[in-house]
Write a protein that holds these residues in place. Structure first.
Motif, PDB file in Angstrom:
ATOM      1  N   MET A 148     -19.184  94.158  62.932  1.00 57.45           N
ATOM      2  CA  MET A 148     -19.810  95.485  62.946  1.00 57.45           C
ATOM      3  C   MET A 148     -20.175  95.912  64.360  1.00 57.45           C
ATOM      4  SD  MET A 148     -22.437  95.902  59.850  1.00 57.45           S
ATOM      5  CE  MET A 148     -22.672  94.437  58.945  1.00 57.45           C
ATOM      6  N   GLY A 149     -20.275  94.932  65.241  1.00 51.29           N
ATOM      7  CA  GLY A 149     -20.606  95.269  66.615  1.00 51.29           C
ATOM      8  C   GLY A 149     -21.939  94.712  67.087  1.00 51.29           C
ATOM      9  N   TYR A 150     -22.572  93.837  66.269  1.00 53.29           N
ATOM     10  CA  TYR A 150     -23.814  93.200  66.716  1.00 53.29           C
ATOM     11  C   TYR A 150     -23.458  92.182  67.799  1.00 53.29           C
ATOM     12  CZ  TYR A 150     -26.851  95.203  63.128  1.00 53.29           C
ATOM     13  OH  TYR A 150     -27.599  96.067  62.372  1.00 53.29           O
ATOM     14  N   THR A 151     -24.247  92.145  68.859  1.00 52.48           N
ATOM     15  CA  THR A 151     -23.965  91.180  69.931  1.00 52.48           C
ATOM     16  C   THR A 151     -24.609  89.835  69.590  1.00 52.48           C
ATOM     17  OG1 THR A 151     -25.954  91.768  71.124  1.00 52.48           O
ATOM     18  CG2 THR A 151     -23.964  92.990  71.693  1.00 52.48           C
ATOM     19  N   ALA A 166     -25.035  98.700  59.564  1.00 49.18           N
ATOM     20  CA  ALA A 166     -24.035  99.068  60.587  1.00 49.18           C
ATOM     21  C   ALA A 166     -24.518 100.271  61.384  1.00 49.18           C
ATOM     22  CB  ALA A 166     -22.707  99.359  59.917  1.00 49.18           C
ATOM     23  N   ALA A 186     -27.421 101.069  62.131  1.00 51.94           N
ATOM     24  CA  ALA A 186     -28.560 100.746  63.009  1.00 51.94           C
ATOM     25  C   ALA A 186     -28.095 100.566  64.448  1.00 51.94           C
ATOM     26  CB  ALA A 186     -29.246  99.480  62.517  1.00 51.94           C
ATOM     27  N   LEU A 187     -26.813 100.310  64.627  1.00 51.00           N
ATOM     28  CA  LEU A 187     -26.298 100.083  65.973  1.00 51.00           C
ATOM     29  C   LEU A 187     -25.968 101.386  66.705  1.00 51.00           C
ATOM     30  CD1 LEU A 187     -23.878  97.166  65.072  1.00 51.00           C
ATOM     31  CD2 LEU A 187     -25.946  96.969  66.424  1.00 51.00           C
ATOM     32  N   MET A 214     -11.167  92.411  67.956  1.00 50.09           N
ATOM     33  CA  MET A 214     -11.800  91.385  67.114  1.00 50.09           C
ATOM     34  C   MET A 214     -11.309  90.000  67.548  1.00 50.09           C
ATOM     35  SD  MET A 214     -13.596  91.441  64.117  1.00 50.09           S
ATOM     36  CE  MET A 214     -13.175  91.769  62.422  1.00 50.09           C
ATOM     37  N   ASP A 215     -10.093  89.953  68.049  1.00 56.01           N
ATOM     38  CA  ASP A 215      -9.496  88.706  68.534  1.00 56.01           C
ATOM     39  C   ASP A 215      -8.941  88.985  69.936  1.00 56.01           C
ATOM     40  OD1 ASP A 215      -8.592  86.123  68.556  1.00 56.01           O
ATOM     41  OD2 ASP A 215      -6.809  86.514  67.340  1.00 56.01           O
ATOM     42  N   THR A 245     -34.810  99.786  61.917  1.00 51.54           N
ATOM     43  CA  THR A 245     -33.890  99.060  61.030  1.00 51.54           C
ATOM     44  C   THR A 245     -33.689  97.621  61.474  1.00 51.54           C
ATOM     45  OG1 THR A 245     -32.781 101.160  60.671  1.00 51.54           O
ATOM     46  CG2 THR A 245     -31.614  99.201  59.937  1.00 51.54           C
ATOM     47  N   LYS A 246     -33.604  97.406  62.784  1.00 48.40           N
ATOM     48  CA  LYS A 246     -33.354  96.035  63.265  1.00 48.40           C
ATOM     49  C   LYS A 246     -34.545  95.135  62.925  1.00 48.40           C
ATOM     50  CE  LYS A 246     -30.311  97.637  66.810  1.00 48.40           C
ATOM     51  NZ  LYS A 246     -30.354  98.291  68.085  1.00 48.40           N
ATOM     52  N   ALA A 293     -18.314  93.324  71.627  1.00 45.67           N
ATOM     53  CA  ALA A 293     -19.058  93.680  70.403  1.00 45.67           C
ATOM     54  C   ALA A 293     -19.550  95.127  70.506  1.00 45.67           C
ATOM     55  CB  ALA A 293     -20.230  92.733  70.212  1.00 45.67           C
ATOM     56  N   ILE A 294     -20.055  95.479  71.704  1.00 45.40           N
ATOM     57  CA  ILE A 294     -20.540  96.857  71.899  1.00 45.40           C
ATOM     58  C   ILE A 294     -19.361  97.845  71.810  1.00 45.40           C
ATOM     59  CG2 ILE A 294     -21.609  98.425  73.601  1.00 45.40           C
ATOM     60  CD1 ILE A 294     -23.217  95.834  74.503  1.00 45.40           C
ATOM     61  N   ARG A 315     -16.667  97.413  70.014  1.00 44.34           N
ATOM     62  CA  ARG A 315     -16.273  97.529  68.600  1.00 44.34           C
ATOM     63  C   ARG A 315     -17.203  98.468  67.844  1.00 44.34           C
ATOM     64  NH1 ARG A 315     -15.338  91.892  68.701  1.00 44.34           N
ATOM     65  NH2 ARG A 315     -17.405  91.518  67.830  1.00 44.34           N
ATOM     66  N   ARG A 316     -18.524  98.321  68.125  1.00 40.29           N
ATOM     67  CA  ARG A 316     -19.486  99.140  67.370  1.00 40.29           C
ATOM     68  C   ARG A 316     -19.274 100.633  67.648  1.00 40.29           C
ATOM     69  NH1 ARG A 316     -25.068  98.082  70.654  1.00 40.29           N
ATOM     70  NH2 ARG A 316     -24.734  95.964  69.946  1.00 40.29           N
ATOM     71  N   ASP A 360     -20.027  89.949  74.388  1.00 41.23           N
ATOM     72  CA  ASP A 360     -21.048  90.947  74.050  1.00 41.23           C
ATOM     73  C   ASP A 360     -20.548  92.364  74.314  1.00 41.23           C
ATOM     74  OD1 ASP A 360     -22.794  89.189  73.031  1.00 41.23           O
ATOM     75  OD2 ASP A 360     -24.272  89.273  74.662  1.00 41.23           O
ATOM     76  N   TYR A 388     -13.817  87.050  64.475  1.00 36.64           N
ATOM     77  CA  TYR A 388     -12.520  86.685  63.919  1.00 36.64           C
ATOM     78  C   TYR A 388     -12.609  85.448  63.022  1.00 36.64           C
ATOM     79  CZ  TYR A 388      -7.408  86.287  63.936  1.00 36.64           C
ATOM     80  OH  TYR A 388      -6.099  86.227  63.582  1.00 36.64           O
ATOM     81  N   PHE A 414     -14.070  98.411  60.329  1.00 43.24           N
ATOM     82  CA  PHE A 414     -13.187  97.413  59.700  1.00 43.24           C
ATOM     83  C   PHE A 414     -13.341  97.385  58.186  1.00 43.24           C
ATOM     84  CE2 PHE A 414     -13.747  95.919  63.998  1.00 43.24           C
ATOM     85  CZ  PHE A 414     -12.458  95.569  64.366  1.00 43.24           C
ATOM     86  N   TYR A 464      -5.892  92.692  64.618  1.00 43.22           N
ATOM     87  CA  TYR A 464      -7.191  92.234  65.141  1.00 43.22           C
ATOM     88  C   TYR A 464      -7.179  92.136  66.671  1.00 43.22           C
ATOM     89  CZ  TYR A 464      -8.828  91.507  60.393  1.00 43.22           C
ATOM     90  OH  TYR A 464      -9.229  91.730  59.104  1.00 43.22           O
TER      91      TYR A 464
END
Lengths: 255, 775
Positions: free
Chosen positions: B683-686, A114, A116-117, A61-62, B409-410, A85-86, A88-89, A82, B770, A94, A56
């Motif tokens: 999933m990557g959502y902020t 998923a 949608a991102l 993720m961590d 979708t959002k 997160a971007i 990771r997407r 943030d 996490y 995962f 992770y």
């Protein structure tokens, strides 16, 4: 052989510790590691060795306590939540032991949530999701069901589809067969093998030898560092040599 | 039992902060409800006790002294249900109190001789000056509190344009003419000052007949008998007031306050019920596995339901007791405000029945609804529960399947979330709708009082010119000529008023030379009178007469017949008035009456200047002048102040209720969706996306409710205002429902909701991807 491959992740002097009261518990320290493109890397180790924590940390993720993780030449350790997160997407997928599908959504909706991102159009996402569902042997009728209405194996395969829908650079899997029976485990592992065969880089944490056999590179975590590494070569359905090699390696590691 | 007690304690400890937040709303409900209950029970009895204590006469009639005689008093004494009749001489006149709460205040006032011996209508001295004061006067509590006059202050009464200065020697409390609502205010003068005033206004000297009634007598019957006796003697009544009407007027604000408090406590009680229901359902969903373990171990459903329900009952009871306790800190403040308006003081004591009622209602209602919600556990089989399902039925329908539904979708995810929280959304819809009614009400009031004050003032006041000039007799025409030459004056109207009797009922008659030119046409049905034999009656007479009827109008010994052309309203006179043409009015008097002149200006800002100029420049023509514009402006400012406070208060209450509901809903949602949010983050959502998605899932419903209620307000708000004004005796009002203004308030409410939701969703930032792996 690995040295000639393209490095995707380069971890340097990685440290992860937890503070409980006045006590600092170090999981790993001064850990250096490279992850290569196209590899199916398996991380093994005894319980509490820090396998999942390492995975992770590598995935963003961590956050590690210290050290640096560089993805394709870009350090991710300094990114804010943030931006992470971007990151990771765009780069990670995962698969969890507990599956963690969104229980109020159908399998298809879980996947499209998923997608949608990504910048892919909805139409193309639906098309690609259906291709992936077919790849993992989930029939159309099951795709519209809720997680509570399907078997654990089907749910986990849907979880894999969700993880790869955005074509991540690396698919991270944390004990993906840990909660499944033998038949379901095999079906899920077959999916991983298929994906790896198609060029998907994978990092998987497991303590199951049969699962580990699906990978081509096995790392053993012990005493807070990479204790050993084993190159198994490409997966074949009937490779007693690979199995023996892994057994020997694990024996050496004190498994 | 011990096992259940352990479970209850466990539940209470585990959800400590959640029970405290629930308890706070119960505390607020109990506080408001107990205030309402105590006021309802104690103000009424305190009023009655004081009424008895001061031997207040249930019926008081005032007639001109010239018409009073011993025969009249004898007739009253002989009336079947009258126990005793006592008469006192007084001076009754319209008087303006200068600098009354910062403005001039006009009111019909009765001046009594304080040294008169009386067994009825006694008063209590609240405070008395220790100094020997010049021109002493004893004023009622209302004038002292509301008007801002303390002991030894100077108080100036203007009667017929002449100022009379007194010094406040004492403040008294009495139960008859002690507040504005009764239509008459009293003041007591020592014998010497009283005699001096009586000499100056001999025509205004009256006799008040105060009557006590026999036990069990009907006040209506006594009032009718007394009215008949007066009729038979051909006497004109200046005022006849019974104790019930006076009580109604003096406790009106208390009743209104009780009503508002009760309404607010109902809203907060509904919120409490919603919260307890919501929390129990949430607890069942999140604790279903543990509850099923208990079931599997042999606990009965009843034991588990009791362990969920009773903590709410216990918390409700404890916080209800606290709320009731705290209400006794607030009640004295409310009482002091009510004393100012009602004109009588009262103390509040601990009220056991109110306490028992409030505690039982809150505890009972919450326990009942919690029990209803907790019953769900009975239907859950242990094995289903262990698998995490609250019932054996699985989710059946996938709303807005992303694959098939067109659209972003959002956005569809927001809709899905909305459906998943449908119960909360239904509650939010109802609460938003009801609160918008309050907002629309206060917004409309704000618009009509602050933005377009003429709309509101026209309903509250009678005709208001910019300047009123009281001419000296025979100088009317000359003054009118001067107005014609004065380019600041638009036009003037002759106006007259007097007390007349219509078919035995005493009303105030107004006459105007041309009602079509007045600014505030109070005629709400039919037409204003134009001919000498035409009359428009006040709304109080609408039940007895219809347009086209002929009525007899009497002044002293002259009686004339008039044809009813319409009906008029007056909030100040409670509809007890009539309108006549100048000719019709004059025909009721043997001697020609001098009218006063209502002057309408080109620019109202000249009112002050013209008032002063005409009084100083034409002393031979003008007896007195009144800056009527200023008076109206002062009244307007007062209403504006009250309205702004009301609007701010309603907005604050609305924000508090919305904040509280959203806080509980969103907080519970975040706890419940913690894992889900972790999955989204993985999933990557902020955080920002998830905050907007979560806050956004409550917005459409709240927006629809607010906009719907706001648009519907165009239809229901006129009816609400019509009802309120009709209760006050105003049959026609000019209250304007501004669509733009309603929308402005609705948009403000929506913005507040959005901001609150976003702020409350901020803790999503702290949930890490996490978290779901660690937990």
């Amino acid at each position: 052989m690995s040295n000639k491959k393209e490095i995707i992740i380069k971890a340097t002097k990685l440290k992860k510790s937890f503070i409980t009261g006045d006590t600092e518990q170090t999981i790993f320290e001064y850990l250096n590691l490279n992850i290569y493109k196209g590899d199916f890397t398996v991380i093994m180790g005894s319980s509490g060795a820090g396998k999942s924590t390492l995975m992770y940390s590598l995935s963003g993720m961590d956050r590690p306590t210290s050290g640096e993780i560089v993805w394709d030449g870009k350090a991710i350790t300094s990114l804010n939540d943030d931006k992470l997160a971007i990151f990771r997407r765009k780069n990670c997928g995962f698969v969890f032991q507990q599956i963690y599908l969104l229980d109020k959504m159908s399998l298809m909706d879980n996947v499209l949530t998923a997608s949608a991102l990504s910048e892919t159009s909805k139409k193309d996402s639906v098309k690609y999701a259906n291709e992936l569902f077919t790849l993992v042997n989930i029939p159309e009728i099951t795709r519209k069901k809720f997680p509570s209405q399907v078997s654990g194996g089907e749910a986990q395969r849907a979880g894999i589809v969700r993880a790869v829908i955005n074509k991540p650079k690396i698919l991270f899997a944390d004990e993906p067969t840990g909660a499944l029976n033998s038949n379901n485990s095999t079906a899920v592992l077959d999916v991983f093998t298929k994906l790896h065969g198609a060029g998907q880089s994978i990092i998987m944490v497991t303590h199951d030898k049969n699962t580990a056999l699906r990978g081509n590179r096995v790392l053993y975590v012990k005493d807070g560092k990479i204790y050993g590494e084993c190159d198994l070569g490409g997966y074949t359905n009937d490779s007693k040599d690979r199995e023996a090699k892994l057994n020997n390696f694990l024996k050496e590691m004190g498994w | 039992m011990k096992k259940i007690a352990n479970q209850i304690l466990y539940n209470l400890k585990k959800e400590k902060s959640s029970f405290i937040s629930f308890g706070v709303i119960i505390l607020i409900t109990a506080l408001i409800l107990n205030c309402a209950a105590v006021l309802l029970r104690q103000v009424d009895s305190a009023y009655d006790e004081k009424f008895e204590e001061l031997s207040t006469a249930p019926l008081n009639a005032i007639v001109p002294e010239v018409q009073s005689n011993s025969e009249l008093e004898k007739a009253f004494n002989e009336a079947e249900e009258v126990e005793k009749c006592e008469s006192h001489t007084a001076i009754m006149t319209e008087a303006t109190v200068k600098d009354f709460n910062g403005a001039d205040f006009s009111m019909n006032t009765v001046f009594y001789n304080i040294d008169d011996k009386r067994t009825l209508n006694s008063f209590e001295l609240v405070s008395e000056s220790e100094n020997d004061v010049v021109n002493p006067i004893y004023i009622p509590l209302y004038v002292s509190n509301f008007g801002g006059f303390a002991l030894n202050d100077e108080i100036v009464y203007v009667i017929d344009g002449k100022s009379h200065s007194f010094t406040v020697a004492g403040v008294i409390e009495e139960m008859q003419y002690g507040n504005y609502g009764s239509g008459l205010l009293c003041a007591y003068l020592p014998e010497e000052e009283f005699a001096e005033l009586a000499d100056s206004y001999s025509s205004k000297t009256v006799v008040e007949y105060s009557m006590s009634v026999k036990n069990g007598a009907s006040l209506d019957k006594v009032t009718n008998d007394v009215s008949k006796a007066i009729d038979n003697k051909g006497v004109m009544v200046l005022s006849i007031l019974d104790s019930e009407s006076v009580k109604g007027a003096r406790t009106m604000v208390t009743d209104l306050l009780v009503l508002i408090l009760a309404a607010f406590s109902l809203i907060t009680l509904a919120v409490s019920v919603f919260l307890s229901n919501f929390k129990v359902k949430n607890a069942i969903e999140s604790e279903i596995t543990n509850m099923s373990v208990l079931k599997a171990l042999g606990y009965t459903s009843a034991q588990i339901v009791a362990s969920i329900t009773l903590p709410y009952g216990i918390v409700s009871l404890l916080f209800a007791i606290l709320g009731v306790g705290l209400s006794y800190a607030l009640l004295p403040v409310l009482c002091s405000v009510l004393t100012v308006q009602s004109g009588f003081s009262f103390d509040i004591s601990f009220d056991l029945p109110s306490f028992v009622c409030v505690a039982c209602i809150l505890c009972g209602v919450v326990t009942f609804f919690t029990f209803m919600a907790a019953r769900k556990i009975k239907k859950t089989q242990p094995i289903d529960g262990l698998r995490g399902n609250t019932s054996s039925k699985h989710q059946k329908r996938n709303y807005f399947p992303l694959e098939e539904t067109k659209g972003n979708t959002k956005f569809l995810l927001v809709l899905k979330q909305m459906i998943a929280s449908k119960k909360q959304n239904v509650m939010l819809f109802l609460v938003s709708f009801v609160l918008t009614v309050l907002i629309a009400f206060s917004g409309t009031l704000f618009y009509n009082v602050v933005v377009k004050p003429e709309n509101f003032m026209s309903a509250l006041s009678d005709e208001v010119a910019d300047v009123i000039i009281y001419p000296k007799s025979d100088s009317v025409s000359e003054l009118e000529e001067k107005f014609e030459d004065d380019n600041r004056v638009q036009y003037s109207l002759k106006y007259m008023s007097a007390i007349v009797k219509i078919e035995g009922k005493t009303v105030t008659a107004f006459a105007c030379e041309d009602f079509s030119k007045v600014r505030n046409d109070v005629c709400y049905m039919g037409e204003n009178p134009r001919e000498a034999d035409e009359i428009a009656l006040g709304s109080a007479l609408e039940e007895n007469f219809k347009i086209g009827d002929t009525v007899k109008v009497t002044v002293d010994d002259i009686t004339k017949s008039f044809k009813v052309t319409g009906f008029v309203q007056s909030i100040n006179l409670q509809g007890e008035l009539c309108e006549l043409s100048i000719e019709g009015y004059n025909s009721l008097f043997a001697k020609k009456q001098t009218p006063f002149l209502y002057v309408y200006l080109e620019n109202f800002e000249n009112a002050g200047k013209i008032t002063k100029e005409y009084k100083s420049d034409y002393p031979t023509l003008v007896a007195d002048t009144v800056n009527s514009y200023k008076l109206q402006k002062e009244a307007q400012d007062m209403y504006m102040g009250i309205t702004v406070v009301l609007v701010v208060a309603i907005f604050a209450v609305t924000i508090f209720i919305v904040l509280f509901i959203l806080y509980i809903v969103i907080k519970s949602l975040l706890v419940k969706r913690r894992q889900e949010l972790g999955i989204y983050k993985a999933m990557g959502y902020t955080s920002s996306q998830l905050i907007l998605q979560t806050a956004g899932s409550f917005m459409p419903v709240s927006m629809i409710a607010i906009m719907l209620s706001g648009v519907l307000a165009l239809f229901y708000m006129p009816a609400i205002y019509q009802f309120i004004f009709e209760t006050l005796g105003v049959m026609k009002n000019n209250i304007e429902i501004s669509f733009g203004f309603l929308m402005l308030f609705a948009v403000a409410q929506i913005l507040v909701n959005i901001i609150i939701s976003i702020i409350l969703c901020m803790p999503i930032r702290k949930i890490s991807a996490y978290t779901l792996i660690k937990e």
